[in-house]
Design a protein around this motif. Structure first.
Motif, short mmCIF file in Angstrom:
data_model
loop_
_atom_site.label_atom_id
_atom_site.label_comp_id
_atom_site.label_asym_id
_atom_site.label_seq_id
_atom_site.Cartn_x
_atom_site.Cartn_y
_atom_site.Cartn_z
N LEU A 17 -9.25 -0.60 -4.84
CA LEU A 17 -8.01 -1.29 -4.49
C LEU A 17 -8.29 -2.79 -4.56
CD1 LEU A 17 -5.06 -1.11 -3.37
CD2 LEU A 17 -6.08 -1.32 -1.09
N ARG A 76 -8.30 10.97 -4.48
CA ARG A 76 -8.75 9.85 -3.63
C ARG A 76 -8.39 8.53 -4.30
NH1 ARG A 76 -14.33 7.84 -5.00
NH2 ARG A 76 -14.91 8.81 -6.99
N LEU A 77 -8.39 7.51 -3.49
CA LEU A 77 -8.25 6.14 -3.97
C LEU A 77 -9.65 5.61 -4.26
CD1 LEU A 77 -6.59 3.53 -4.47
CD2 LEU A 77 -6.86 3.04 -2.03
N TYR A 83 -6.74 5.48 -8.85
CA TYR A 83 -6.73 6.78 -8.17
C TYR A 83 -7.40 7.85 -9.04
CZ TYR A 83 -3.34 5.17 -4.70
OH TYR A 83 -2.69 4.51 -3.68
N VAL A 105 -3.33 13.83 -6.18
CA VAL A 105 -4.19 12.68 -5.89
C VAL A 105 -5.39 13.15 -5.09
CG1 VAL A 105 -4.37 10.46 -4.69
CG2 VAL A 105 -2.27 11.04 -5.94
N GLY A 119 -4.44 -0.45 -7.85
CA GLY A 119 -5.33 0.59 -7.34
C GLY A 119 -5.69 1.59 -8.42
N LEU A 142 2.30 1.66 -3.44
CA LEU A 142 1.29 2.10 -4.39
C LEU A 142 1.01 3.59 -4.22
CD1 LEU A 142 -0.68 0.99 -6.59
CD2 LEU A 142 -2.40 0.87 -4.78
N ALA A 143 0.86 4.04 -2.98
CA ALA A 143 0.59 5.46 -2.72
C ALA A 143 1.75 6.34 -3.19
CB ALA A 143 0.32 5.67 -1.24
N VAL A 200 0.83 -1.21 0.00
CA VAL A 200 0.00 0.00 0.00
C VAL A 200 0.87 1.26 0.00
CG1 VAL A 200 -1.66 1.35 1.36
CG2 VAL A 200 -2.01 -1.11 1.03
N LYS A 201 1.92 1.26 0.80
CA LYS A 201 2.83 2.40 0.82
C LYS A 201 3.49 2.60 -0.54
CE LYS A 201 3.90 2.08 5.76
NZ LYS A 201 4.95 1.78 6.77
N ALA A 245 1.59 6.63 -6.93
CA ALA A 245 0.52 7.52 -7.35
C ALA A 245 0.93 8.99 -7.18
CB ALA A 245 -0.75 7.22 -6.55
N ASP A 246 1.54 9.31 -6.05
CA ASP A 246 2.00 10.69 -5.83
C ASP A 246 3.02 11.10 -6.89
OD1 ASP A 246 0.39 11.11 -3.62
OD2 ASP A 246 1.92 10.45 -2.18
#
Length: 213
Positions: A164, A160-161, A209, A158, A207, A143-144, A140-141, A147-148
Motif C-alpha cells: 500500500l 491479502r493486501l 492485492y 482477495v 495498493g 480501495l478495498a 482505504v475503504k 479490489a472486492d
C-alpha cells in the motif's frame, strides 16, 4: 520470486472541512514627483497599515513583506520621446490570519489606515492532520471495495493486501479570490464580510492485492 494473480489498483479519499486560517495580500501604492518623496510617503502610510494590523490582533510574525517596488512614471505622446513625470512606489505584505473572525475587521482597519491595494485572499488549515487522516480512511475503504469488485468480476477472491502506498495528500486551494479593485474601498463602506466556505482534503493511494480462487 512472487508469483500470483494480483490486482494493482488506485483510489482516493476526500473529506470536507472548514478552514481555520487565511492569507491575504494587501499594501500601499503612492506616487510623487521624486523617487525619495514616493518612498517616504509610502513608508509613512505603510507604517500606519502595519500598526492597524497589530491593533487588530495580527502577530508580527504573521506579517511578511511580499513585494516592494519603485518604478518611474512616464507620459507618452505620439512622435515624442517618453517624458518622466514622477515615480510610483508599491509595498505589499502577505498577512496570515489565524482567527477568521478578525479577517474582515483587519481588512477594514488597514484600508482606513491607508492601504489601497488588496489583491486576494486564500483559505487553509493550520493543522490538516485530522482531515488528512479522515481522507486516508475513506481512501482505504474505497480501495478495498474496488479490489472486492474486481475479484468477484474475475472469479477470484482477495487473499491479502501485499503493498500500500500513498501519494502526496492535498487540499486544493482555490485561486485567491479578489477582494476589491485597487483603491476602490471607501472608509464609510460597511464592514467587509468574508465567507470561508469549505476545503476539500484529498489523499490518493495505490495498493497491490493478491487474488486466489
Amino acid at each position: 520470486m512472487f508469483r500470483a494473480t494480483t490486482l494493482n489498483l488506485s483510489a482516493y479519499g476526500e473529506t470536507r472541512v472548514a478552514p481555520d486560517m487565511a492569507t491575504i495580500t494587501l499594501g500601499v501604492m503612492t506616487e510623487a514627483d521624486t523617487a525619495q518623496a514616493a518612498m517616504q510617503a509610502n513608508a509613512q502610510k505603510m507604517s500606519a497599515v502595519m500598526a492597524a494590523l497589530k491593533r487588530g490582533g495580527i502577530a508580527e510574525k504573521d506579517i511578511q513583506t511580499s513585494n516592494l517596488n519603485l518604478s518611474p512614471r512616464y507620459q507618452y505622446v505620439e512622435n515624442l520621446p517618453p517624458k518622466l513625470i514622477g515615480y510610483q512606489t508599491s509595498n505589499q505584505v502577505t498577512v496570515t490570519v489565524h482567527d477568521l473572525k478578525k479577517l474582515g475587521q483587519a481588512v477594514d482597519a488597514t484600508v482606513n489606515a491607508g492601504a489601497n491595494q488588496v489583491h486576494g485572499i486564500s483559505f487553509g488549515l493550520d493543522d490538516p492532520t485530522a482531515a488528512e487522516n479522515a481522507a486516508r480512511e475513506s481512501a482505504v475503504k474505497a480501495l478495498a471495495a474496488k479490489a472486492d469488485l474486481y475479484a468477484r468480476a474475475t472469479g477470484h477472491r482477495v487473499v491479502r493486501l501485499v503493498t500500500l502506498s500513498e501519494g502526496a495528500s492535498s487540499y486544493p486551494v482555490p485561486p485567491p479570490m479578489p477582494m476589491a479593485a485597487m483603491a476602490s474601498f471607501r472608509k464609510e463602506a460597511a464592514d467587509t464580510s468574508v465567507a470561508p466556505g469549505e476545503l476539500k482534503v484529498r489523499v490518493d493511494i495505490t495498493g497491490l492485492y493478491e487474488l486466489g480462487r
